[in-house]
Write a protein that holds these residues in place. Structure first.
Motif, PDB file in Angstrom:
ATOM      1  N   SER A  96       0.818  -1.213   0.000  1.00 17.64           N
ATOM      2  CA  SER A  96       0.000   0.000   0.000  1.00 17.64           C
ATOM      3  C   SER A  96       0.856   1.268   0.000  1.00 17.64           C
ATOM      4  CB  SER A  96      -0.955   0.005   1.198  1.00 17.64           C
ATOM      5  OG  SER A  96      -0.264  -0.257   2.407  1.00 17.64           O
ATOM      6  N   LYS A  97       2.052   1.192   0.620  1.00 10.03           N
ATOM      7  CA  LYS A  97       3.009   2.301   0.560  1.00 10.03           C
ATOM      8  C   LYS A  97       4.354   1.805   1.064  1.00 10.03           C
ATOM      9  CE  LYS A  97       1.779   4.335   5.066  1.00 10.03           C
ATOM     10  NZ  LYS A  97       1.437   5.589   5.778  1.00 10.03           N
ATOM     11  N   PHE A  98       5.406   2.575   0.811  1.00 12.47           N
ATOM     12  CA  PHE A  98       6.729   2.188   1.285  1.00 12.47           C
ATOM     13  C   PHE A  98       7.624   3.410   1.342  1.00 12.47           C
ATOM     14  CE2 PHE A  98       6.872   1.787  -3.325  1.00 12.47           C
ATOM     15  CZ  PHE A  98       8.085   2.364  -3.665  1.00 12.47           C
ATOM     16  N   ASP A  99       8.701   3.295   2.125  1.00 13.08           N
ATOM     17  CA  ASP A  99       9.761   4.299   2.105  1.00 13.08           C
ATOM     18  C   ASP A  99      11.086   3.548   2.044  1.00 13.08           C
ATOM     19  OD1 ASP A  99      10.327   3.448   4.727  1.00 13.08           O
ATOM     20  OD2 ASP A  99       9.204   5.092   5.639  1.00 13.08           O
ATOM     21  N   ARG A 100      12.174   4.181   2.385  1.00 12.53           N
ATOM     22  CA  ARG A 100      13.478   3.536   2.232  1.00 12.53           C
ATOM     23  C   ARG A 100      13.715   2.404   3.220  1.00 12.53           C
ATOM     24  NH1 ARG A 100      17.701   8.371   2.304  1.00 12.53           N
ATOM     25  NH2 ARG A 100      16.350   8.960   4.042  1.00 12.53           N
ATOM     26  N   SER A 101      12.976   2.391   4.325  1.00 13.41           N
ATOM     27  CA  SER A 101      13.267   1.408   5.367  1.00 13.41           C
ATOM     28  C   SER A 101      12.141   0.447   5.685  1.00 13.41           C
ATOM     29  CB  SER A 101      13.661   2.138   6.666  1.00 13.41           C
ATOM     30  OG  SER A 101      12.586   2.941   7.117  1.00 13.41           O
ATOM     31  N   GLN A 102      10.944   0.678   5.140  1.00 15.86           N
ATOM     32  CA  GLN A 102       9.845  -0.203   5.482  1.00 15.86           C
ATOM     33  C   GLN A 102       8.740  -0.188   4.428  1.00 15.86           C
ATOM     34  OE1 GLN A 102       8.964   1.167   9.401  1.00 15.86           O
ATOM     35  NE2 GLN A 102       8.203   3.157   8.739  1.00 15.86           N
ATOM     36  N   ILE A 103       7.905  -1.230   4.513  1.00 14.27           N
ATOM     37  CA  ILE A 103       6.809  -1.434   3.577  1.00 14.27           C
ATOM     38  C   ILE A 103       5.526  -1.617   4.382  1.00 14.27           C
ATOM     39  CG2 ILE A 103       5.826  -3.103   1.925  1.00 14.27           C
ATOM     40  CD1 ILE A 103       8.730  -3.804   1.150  1.00 14.27           C
ATOM     41  N   TRP A 104       4.432  -1.101   3.861  1.00 15.15           N
ATOM     42  CA  TRP A 104       3.136  -1.298   4.482  1.00 15.15           C
ATOM     43  C   TRP A 104       2.295  -2.249   3.636  1.00 15.15           C
ATOM     44  CZ3 TRP A 104       5.952   2.963   5.205  1.00 15.15           C
ATOM     45  CH2 TRP A 104       5.954   3.582   6.460  1.00 15.15           C
ATOM     46  N   ILE A 105       1.802  -3.317   4.274  1.00 17.44           N
ATOM     47  CA  ILE A 105       0.797  -4.187   3.672  1.00 17.44           C
ATOM     48  C   ILE A 105      -0.449  -3.997   4.533  1.00 17.44           C
ATOM     49  CG2 ILE A 105       0.145  -6.529   3.029  1.00 17.44           C
ATOM     50  CD1 ILE A 105       2.603  -5.781   1.517  1.00 17.44           C
ATOM     51  N   GLY A 106      -1.327  -3.108   4.117  1.00 18.89           N
ATOM     52  CA  GLY A 106      -2.432  -2.716   4.990  1.00 18.89           C
ATOM     53  C   GLY A 106      -1.862  -2.040   6.224  1.00 18.89           C
ATOM     54  N   ASN A 107      -2.200  -2.578   7.412  1.00 21.39           N
ATOM     55  CA  ASN A 107      -1.673  -2.020   8.667  1.00 21.39           C
ATOM     56  C   ASN A 107      -0.387  -2.702   9.119  1.00 21.39           C
ATOM     57  OD1 ASN A 107      -3.834  -0.182   8.985  1.00 21.39           O
ATOM     58  ND2 ASN A 107      -5.138  -1.784   9.883  1.00 21.39           N
ATOM     59  N   LYS A 108       0.043  -3.722   8.398  1.00 18.36           N
ATOM     60  CA  LYS A 108       1.252  -4.446   8.758  1.00 18.36           C
ATOM     61  C   LYS A 108       2.478  -3.703   8.215  1.00 18.36           C
ATOM     62  CE  LYS A 108       3.915  -7.969   9.972  1.00 18.36           C
ATOM     63  NZ  LYS A 108       4.154  -8.379  11.370  1.00 18.36           N
ATOM     64  N   ILE A 109       3.421  -3.402   9.106  1.00 20.25           N
ATOM     65  CA  ILE A 109       4.662  -2.733   8.717  1.00 20.25           C
ATOM     66  C   ILE A 109       5.772  -3.773   8.637  1.00 20.25           C
ATOM     67  CG2 ILE A 109       6.371  -0.981   9.308  1.00 20.25           C
ATOM     68  CD1 ILE A 109       4.169   0.522  10.799  1.00 20.25           C
ATOM     69  N   ILE A 110       6.429  -3.836   7.490  1.00 18.59           N
ATOM     70  CA  ILE A 110       7.465  -4.843   7.239  1.00 18.59           C
ATOM     71  C   ILE A 110       8.780  -4.126   6.958  1.00 18.59           C
ATOM     72  CG2 ILE A 110       8.201  -6.662   5.650  1.00 18.59           C
ATOM     73  CD1 ILE A 110       5.199  -7.291   5.282  1.00 18.59           C
ATOM     74  N   PRO A 111       9.863  -4.502   7.651  1.00 16.78           N
ATOM     75  CA  PRO A 111      11.140  -3.805   7.451  1.00 16.78           C
ATOM     76  C   PRO A 111      11.794  -4.174   6.123  1.00 16.78           C
ATOM     77  CG  PRO A 111      11.438  -5.668   8.929  1.00 16.78           C
ATOM     78  CD  PRO A 111       9.961  -5.579   8.660  1.00 16.78           C
ATOM     79  N   ILE A 112      12.576  -3.246   5.600  1.00 12.49           N
ATOM     80  CA  ILE A 112      13.446  -3.512   4.463  1.00 12.49           C
ATOM     81  C   ILE A 112      14.852  -3.700   5.015  1.00 12.49           C
ATOM     82  CG2 ILE A 112      14.440  -2.625   2.325  1.00 12.49           C
ATOM     83  CD1 ILE A 112      11.882  -1.034   1.884  1.00 12.49           C
ATOM     84  N   GLY A 113      15.429  -4.867   4.819  1.00  9.19           N
ATOM     85  CA  GLY A 113      16.750  -5.165   5.361  1.00  9.19           C
ATOM     86  C   GLY A 113      17.838  -4.328   4.708  1.00  9.19           C
TER      87      GLY A 113
END
Length: 224
Positions: free
Chosen positions: A198-215
């Motif tokens: 749903s959105k992302f920046d340089r360090s993380q990704i959003w899948i709905g309300n779930k925030i997932i880190p970018i290694g």
């Protein structure tokens, strides 16, 4: 998929048979200790997949495959590593080193199933799926229902839209089953489907309300 197995060792065939009955989309119809009897069977029967030993007394699995004018898909089963390169030059689906586990066997079968579906141009191609071992069951997982995949201890968890599937398959092995066009590894512990971001920046990704880190080693990956 209709399959046969060829191996001069009956014990090896028993292992293939015991694994095959646990794969819902696989129908192992015959096994052969004599490769020449298998050739006769193939001349009169439609087969989609062969589990084929390489070191056999009368003819090698490599030569057996070369002798077929219109060969089905092949998964080599062998105790030796030296023929791996040659087997893939012959477009083998996979190369199973004995003794192989059920999860490794399933991984090879899933590869064959994906190619089988592609060759048969199924109209429901968008409803692609894989089978994942969950306890003693094989769970059908529709790829378009996956929200994200997370490695957690000795398990890999697949979060679907309506449930969580947990399996002992490694996230590395699971990544090999997924299309790199549709899925992206963003962290050593996470895989996400691109169309669910749903959105992302340089360090993380959003899948709905779930925030997932970018290694740190995955920065710069193409997320769109």
């Amino acid at each position: 998929m209709i399959a046969i197995a060829i191996d001069d060792e009956p014990i090896a065939l028993d292992i293939v048979k015991s694994h095959a009955v646990k794969v819902p989309f696989l129908d192992l119809v015959e096994t052969f200790t004599d490769a020449f009897l298998a050739i006769s069977f193939l001349q009169h029967n439609k087969v989609d997949l062969i589990f084929l030993d390489i070191k056999m007394p009368d003819i090698s699995g490599i030569d057996f495959l070369k002798s077929l004018s219109n060969p089905p898909m092949v998964i080599f089963t062998t105790a030796y590593t030296e023929h791996a390169v040659q087997s893939f030059e012959l477009d083998a689906i996979d190369y199973l080193l004995k003794p192989f586990s059920l999860s490794r066997f399933l991984k090879a079968c899933n590869k064959a199933q994906e190619l089988y579906n592609l060759r048969n141009q199924k109209s429901e191609a968008k409803a692609r799926h894989i089978f994942i071992k969950d306890g003693y069951e094989q769970i059908k997982v529709a790829l378009d229902e996956i929200l994200y995949i997370e490695a957690s201890g000795n398990y890999t968890q697949i979060q679907l839209q309506d449930k969580l599937v947990s399996s002992r398959i490694t996230i590395n092995d699971l990544a090999e089953l997924l299309s790199k066009t549709d899925f992206i590894r963003c962290h050593r512990a996470f895989i996400v489907p691109k169309n669910k971001i749903s959105k992302f920046d340089r360090s993380q990704i959003w899948i709905g309300n779930k925030i997932i880190p970018i290694g740190a080693t995955y920065t710069g990956i193409q997320l769109t």
